[in-house]
Design a protein around this motif. Structure first.
Motif, PDB file in Angstrom:
ATOM      1  N   PRO A   1      -2.434  -1.565   2.212  1.00 50.58           N
ATOM      2  CA  PRO A   1      -2.684  -0.382   3.049  1.00 50.58           C
ATOM      3  C   PRO A   1      -1.507  -0.032   3.939  1.00 50.58           C
ATOM      4  O   PRO A   1      -0.646  -0.875   4.228  1.00 50.58           O
ATOM      5  CB  PRO A   1      -3.899  -0.797   3.885  1.00 50.58           C
ATOM      6  CG  PRO A   1      -3.869  -2.279   3.909  1.00 50.58           C
ATOM      7  CD  PRO A   1      -3.250  -2.723   2.626  1.00 50.58           C
ATOM      8  N   PHE A   2      -1.504   1.206   4.385  1.00 54.57           N
ATOM      9  CA  PHE A   2      -0.409   1.761   5.190  1.00 54.57           C
ATOM     10  C   PHE A   2      -0.075   0.867   6.382  1.00 54.57           C
ATOM     11  O   PHE A   2       1.080   0.495   6.599  1.00 54.57           O
ATOM     12  CB  PHE A   2      -0.809   3.166   5.672  1.00 54.57           C
ATOM     13  CG  PHE A   2       0.305   3.919   6.362  1.00 54.57           C
ATOM     14  CD1 PHE A   2       1.052   4.848   5.670  1.00 54.57           C
ATOM     15  CD2 PHE A   2       0.577   3.716   7.708  1.00 54.57           C
ATOM     16  CE1 PHE A   2       2.072   5.560   6.300  1.00 54.57           C
ATOM     17  CE2 PHE A   2       1.599   4.406   8.345  1.00 54.57           C
ATOM     18  CZ  PHE A   2       2.342   5.338   7.636  1.00 54.57           C
ATOM     19  N   LYS A   3      -1.079   0.508   7.173  1.00 56.67           N
ATOM     20  CA  LYS A   3      -0.825  -0.260   8.397  1.00 56.67           C
ATOM     21  C   LYS A   3      -0.281  -1.658   8.081  1.00 56.67           C
ATOM     22  O   LYS A   3       0.530  -2.188   8.833  1.00 56.67           O
ATOM     23  CB  LYS A   3      -2.090  -0.360   9.245  1.00 56.67           C
ATOM     24  CG  LYS A   3      -2.495   0.960   9.880  1.00 56.67           C
ATOM     25  CD  LYS A   3      -3.582   0.785  10.923  1.00 56.67           C
ATOM     26  CE  LYS A   3      -3.064   0.044  12.152  1.00 56.67           C
ATOM     27  NZ  LYS A   3      -4.054   0.018  13.246  1.00 56.67           N
TER      28      LYS A   3
ATOM     29  N   VAL B   1       8.817   0.720  -1.118  1.00 52.63           N
ATOM     30  CA  VAL B   1       8.294   1.570  -0.052  1.00 52.63           C
ATOM     31  C   VAL B   1       9.184   1.369   1.172  1.00 52.63           C
ATOM     32  O   VAL B   1       9.445   0.238   1.584  1.00 52.63           O
ATOM     33  CB  VAL B   1       6.814   1.260   0.263  1.00 52.63           C
ATOM     34  CG1 VAL B   1       6.615  -0.164   0.708  1.00 52.63           C
ATOM     35  CG2 VAL B   1       6.275   2.234   1.305  1.00 52.63           C
TER      36      VAL B   1
ATOM     37  N   ASP C   1       9.612   6.698   3.261  1.00 54.51           N
ATOM     38  CA  ASP C   1       8.372   7.014   2.550  1.00 54.51           C
ATOM     39  C   ASP C   1       7.189   7.106   3.502  1.00 54.51           C
ATOM     40  O   ASP C   1       6.195   7.791   3.210  1.00 54.51           O
ATOM     41  CB  ASP C   1       8.080   5.937   1.495  1.00 54.51           C
ATOM     42  CG  ASP C   1       9.130   5.883   0.407  1.00 54.51           C
ATOM     43  OD1 ASP C   1       9.574   6.958  -0.037  1.00 54.51           O
ATOM     44  OD2 ASP C   1       9.510   4.766   0.006  1.00 54.51           O
ATOM     45  N   LEU C   2       7.268   6.410   4.627  1.00 55.09           N
ATOM     46  CA  LEU C   2       6.158   6.383   5.581  1.00 55.09           C
ATOM     47  C   LEU C   2       6.197   7.542   6.578  1.00 55.09           C
ATOM     48  O   LEU C   2       5.158   7.966   7.089  1.00 55.09           O
ATOM     49  CB  LEU C   2       6.172   5.065   6.358  1.00 55.09           C
ATOM     50  CG  LEU C   2       6.107   3.776   5.529  1.00 55.09           C
ATOM     51  CD1 LEU C   2       6.164   2.566   6.449  1.00 55.09           C
ATOM     52  CD2 LEU C   2       4.855   3.733   4.671  1.00 55.09           C
TER      53      LEU C   2
ATOM     54  N   LYS D   1       3.853  10.966   6.893  1.00 56.82           N
ATOM     55  CA  LYS D   1       2.514  10.915   7.491  1.00 56.82           C
ATOM     56  C   LYS D   1       2.566  11.269   8.968  1.00 56.82           C
ATOM     57  O   LYS D   1       1.733  12.018   9.485  1.00 56.82           O
ATOM     58  CB  LYS D   1       1.885   9.536   7.301  1.00 56.82           C
ATOM     59  CG  LYS D   1       0.433   9.453   7.807  1.00 56.82           C
ATOM     60  CD  LYS D   1      -0.193   8.121   7.486  1.00 56.82           C
ATOM     61  CE  LYS D   1      -0.453   7.976   6.002  1.00 56.82           C
ATOM     62  NZ  LYS D   1      -1.480   8.952   5.509  1.00 56.82           N
TER      63      LYS D   1
ATOM     64  N   LYS E   1       2.862  11.979  -0.027  1.00 62.27           N
ATOM     65  CA  LYS E   1       3.020  10.746   0.735  1.00 62.27           C
ATOM     66  C   LYS E   1       2.369  10.836   2.103  1.00 62.27           C
ATOM     67  O   LYS E   1       1.907   9.829   2.653  1.00 62.27           O
ATOM     68  CB  LYS E   1       4.506  10.393   0.869  1.00 62.27           C
ATOM     69  CG  LYS E   1       5.113   9.923  -0.445  1.00 62.27           C
ATOM     70  CD  LYS E   1       6.564   9.524  -0.309  1.00 62.27           C
ATOM     71  CE  LYS E   1       7.099   9.036  -1.658  1.00 62.27           C
ATOM     72  NZ  LYS E   1       8.499   8.574  -1.579  1.00 62.27           N
TER      73      LYS E   1
ATOM     74  N   LEU F   1      -2.492   6.433   1.245  1.00 63.38           N
ATOM     75  CA  LEU F   1      -3.045   5.364   2.080  1.00 63.38           C
ATOM     76  C   LEU F   1      -2.553   3.984   1.685  1.00 63.38           C
ATOM     77  O   LEU F   1      -2.709   3.028   2.446  1.00 63.38           O
ATOM     78  CB  LEU F   1      -4.576   5.390   2.017  1.00 63.38           C
ATOM     79  CG  LEU F   1      -5.252   6.689   2.471  1.00 63.38           C
ATOM     80  CD1 LEU F   1      -6.762   6.581   2.272  1.00 63.38           C
ATOM     81  CD2 LEU F   1      -4.918   6.977   3.931  1.00 63.38           C
ATOM     82  N   THR F   2      -1.986   3.862   0.495  1.00 66.18           N
ATOM     83  CA  THR F   2      -1.563   2.548   0.011  1.00 66.18           C
ATOM     84  C   THR F   2      -0.136   2.613  -0.529  1.00 66.18           C
ATOM     85  O   THR F   2       0.420   3.700  -0.747  1.00 66.18           O
ATOM     86  CB  THR F   2      -2.488   2.039  -1.105  1.00 66.18           C
ATOM     87  OG1 THR F   2      -2.387   2.927  -2.231  1.00 66.18           O
ATOM     88  CG2 THR F   2      -3.936   1.961  -0.631  1.00 66.18           C
ATOM     89  N   ALA F   3       0.433   1.422  -0.778  1.00 67.06           N
ATOM     90  CA  ALA F   3       1.805   1.338  -1.268  1.00 67.06           C
ATOM     91  C   ALA F   3       1.992   2.080  -2.582  1.00 67.06           C
ATOM     92  O   ALA F   3       3.043   2.672  -2.824  1.00 67.06           O
ATOM     93  CB  ALA F   3       2.206  -0.131  -1.438  1.00 67.06           C
TER      94      ALA F   3
ATOM     95  N   LEU G   1       2.664   5.608  -1.747  1.00 63.42           N
ATOM     96  CA  LEU G   1       3.778   5.809  -0.831  1.00 63.42           C
ATOM     97  C   LEU G   1       5.132   5.475  -1.448  1.00 63.42           C
ATOM     98  O   LEU G   1       6.153   6.048  -1.070  1.00 63.42           O
ATOM     99  CB  LEU G   1       3.585   4.928   0.410  1.00 63.42           C
ATOM    100  CG  LEU G   1       2.430   5.294   1.333  1.00 63.42           C
ATOM    101  CD1 LEU G   1       2.059   4.103   2.209  1.00 63.42           C
ATOM    102  CD2 LEU G   1       2.792   6.496   2.194  1.00 63.42           C
TER     103      LEU G   1
END
Length: 218
Positions: free
Chosen positions: A24-26, A53, A57-58, A61, A83, A87-89, A92
């Motif tokens: 997941p993103f976090k 990633v 790439d992050l 958001k 992107k 929500l996931t690698a 992303l």
């Protein structure tokens, strides 16, 4: 080329952080912070690298999070919009991953980084599995090489062949990675050859010559 060039496996970091497609993103952000890195390989199966990633790439958001104007979103690159909602690698990551073989030379890795505009490269083995990560800082480690070590290689591998006595009398000095050849030589046509070979020695920053032509020496 004289000597044995260092390869990526000599300088890479072997213990690295990586994530799976479902990370997941976090979790990705937390890993980057914990490991103090700007990018993470994305792996699947036994460690096959399928993507990377990165912070870039992050960021979509955060960049598009408070943009209420859908028409403005349409002007964005589709990949950025996708992107921003991922929500996931797996959603992303940049794929396919730009990787480098463990047995590639440092020069090859540096050229690949420059061409692709990246700061870090996943290193893969013969089976394409993650073996480590090499960064720009890793590639610069060769410039920490001791001056006398460089001088000895230049004397042994280059000067002793190109400017062998008694036809020439050449001394080699190295200061902060800068190689200087001084003395007398019979064949000045060999100077450009020497310059090319010396610059290929790892750790050499530059090369200079203070050589006199000795036409009487044979």
């Amino acid at each position: 080329m004289y000597g044995t060039p260092h390869i990526v496996s000599d300088v890479m970091t072997q213990t690295v952080a990586a994530v799976g497609r479902r990370a997941p993103f976090k979790e990705i952000v937390q890993l980057m912070d914990d490991w103090q890195v700007s990018a993470l390989p994305v792996i699947e199966g036994e460690g096959r690298v399928v993507g990377v990633v990165s912070e870039a790439d992050l960021l979509p958001k955060e960049e598009l999070r408070d943009d209420p104007d859908a028409s403005r979103l349409q002007l964005r690159q589709p990949v950025d919009v996708a992107k921003a909602g991922a929500l996931t690698a797996g959603g992303l990551m940049s794929s396919p991953a730009v990787t480098v073989r463990a047995d590639a030379t440092l020069a090859e890795a540096a050229r690949l980084m420059a061409r692709e505009g990246v700061k870090r490269l996943p290193v893969v083995d013969d089976a394409g599995l993650l073996a480590g990560v090499v960064s720009r800082a890793d590639l610069l480690k060769v410039f920490l090489r001791d001056d006398e070590d460089i001088a000895e290689e230049v004397r042994r591998e280059i000067a002793s062949f190109l400017f062998a006595p008694p036809a020439s009398a050449v001394q080699v000095e190295v200061n902060d990675g800068v190689v200087t050849l001084t003395g007398r030589i019979h064949d000045t046509a060999l100077v450009p050859v020497a310059a090319r070979l010396i610059r290929a020695v790892e750790g050499v920053v530059d090369v200079g010559f203070d050589l006199a032509h000795d036409s009487a020496t044979r």
